[in-house]
Design an enzyme around this catalytic site. Structure first.
Site, mmCIF file in Angstrom:
data_model
loop_
_atom_site.group_PDB
_atom_site.id
_atom_site.type_symbol
_atom_site.label_atom_id
_atom_site.label_comp_id
_atom_site.label_asym_id
_atom_site.label_seq_id
_atom_site.Cartn_x
_atom_site.Cartn_y
_atom_site.Cartn_z
ATOM 1 C CE1 TYR A 128 -9.343 -13.451 27.738
ATOM 2 C CE2 TYR A 128 -7.058 -13.423 28.445
ATOM 3 C CZ TYR A 128 -8.029 -13.091 27.525
ATOM 4 O OH TYR A 128 -7.677 -12.406 26.389
ATOM 5 C CG LEU A 174 0.329 -20.153 16.016
ATOM 6 C CD1 LEU A 174 0.648 -21.327 16.935
ATOM 7 C CD2 LEU A 174 1.326 -20.093 14.861
ATOM 8 N N GLY A 198 -4.732 -22.276 15.489
ATOM 9 C CA GLY A 198 -4.082 -23.550 15.188
ATOM 10 C C GLY A 198 -4.126 -23.930 13.731
#
Length: 340
Positions: free
Chosen positions: A57, A212, A215
């Site tokens: 990351y 999600l 988004g």
């Protein structure tokens, strides 16, 4: 914040896991160090203790930021999870993959970046389809015996591989995988075919990434907003729009944001599930934390389940059918109970 046990272990983790993939500004996006510190402060002040990162990351910056933060905070309060597998340097042909050599090297590098003597959870990041699963489990068990990691987990791997691994670990007396990280949301329910039933069988906690759907389930695409990266087609198609509209309608009914509804749906599916919520701004995290105050009704869950339903395929759909079965001995017909 309530706490749950992570899989078949005594490890207590918060209901939400903080995803830190955006800690760092490499690539022209993400949170700088001060913002990342503020996000972790907000999470901890709300009772959050479960942090998720990976060696790759932000080219290692995520781990470095967390490490600097941990050096000035109570390390034992946090449950720190990182991952190995993906290439994090170009020094040698074994700087990636699930093999033992990369595992050991990657863990040592992560420990240095994180400024800690141990990892609470180490995930295999993604299955390489090369390394024998017994090599993986033995390596993880050795790290646990050495005290460098406390628990083993796995991500983005076929169900049959995980099942074989946990069964082999049980037989050999090695540590088993206690958590399974996969993409799971109202728009991505395909893990319900094999992965989630497998996790339930082995008592593993599911830690969904992209709960999600990048988004999409917040309704931002329906409002004309653009994502940081062009969304995959299944997050922008007619089906995802139909699902998102129901999410938004339920959110309006109960006076919360669509994100709260989508996140809570993953948490009310009848199995151990701790969604990973990423944030690059404090306000994003504050909003996600409001999910903890939301409870979806049976009717609302039904509406969400129906609009997002997928075909399980064989044998899942076959098991769910109401069938008439011939008794081969007496010629009688027995009603087969519909099961889920």
């Amino acid at each position: 914040m309530q706490y749950k046990l992570l899989g078949r272990s005594g490890l207590k983790v918060s209901e939400l896991c903080l995803g830190t993939m955006g800690f760092g500004t490499e690539g022209g996006w993400g949170a700088d160090k001060d913002t990342s510190f503020a996000i972790m402060d907000e999470f901890a002040n709300a009772g959050g203790n479960f942090l998720d990162t990976a060696n790759v990351y932000k080219l290692g910056t995520s781990e470095k930021i967390i490490g600097e933060y941990m050096s000035n905070h109570d390390r034992d309060y946090f449950v720190l999870a990182t991952k190995y597998t993906l290439k994090d340097n170009l020094t040698n042909p074994n700087a990636s993959g699930n093999n033992r050599k990369n595992m050991m090297r990657s863990v040592e590098e992560s420990l240095k970046r994180l400024k800690t003597d141990f990892l609470d959870v180490l995930y295999l990041h993604i299955w390489d389809d090369i390394t024998p699963i017994d090599e993986v489990l033995r390596g993880l068990d050795d790290l646990i015996r050495q005290g460098k990691i406390n628990y083993a987990a796995i991500s983005d791997t076929p169900a049959w591989v995980v099942a074989k691994g946990n069964t082999l670990a049980e037989l050999m007396g090695w540590s088993q995988f206690i958590a399974l990280q996969v993409e799971y949301s109202l728009i991505q329910r395909t893990p319900e075919r094999e992965l989630i039933p497998m996790a339930k069988h082995f008592g593993m906690t599911v830690t969904p990434w992209a709960p999600l759907a990048g988004g999409a389930l917040t309704g931002k695409y329906l409002k004309g907003e653009q994502g940081r990266v062009k969304a995959e087609s299944n997050r922008r198609d007619e089906n995802s729009e139909r699902i998102t509209k129901v999410v938004m309608a339920i959110a309006d009914e109960i006076g919360v944001s669509p994100a709260h509804v989508a996140l809570k749906w993953t948490m009310q599916q009848g199995f151990s599930c701790t969604p990973i919520v990423g944030a690059t701004k404090v306000d994003q995290l504050k909003d996600n934390l409001k999910t903890l105050d939301v409870t979806l009704t049976v009717d609302q869950l039904k509406r969400l389940d129906e609009v997002s339903a997928i075909k399980l395929g064989f044998p899942g759909d076959f098991f769910n059918e109401d069938a008439v079965k011939v008794n081969s001995f007496g010629g009688f017909y027995d009603k087969v109970e519909k099961r889920r």
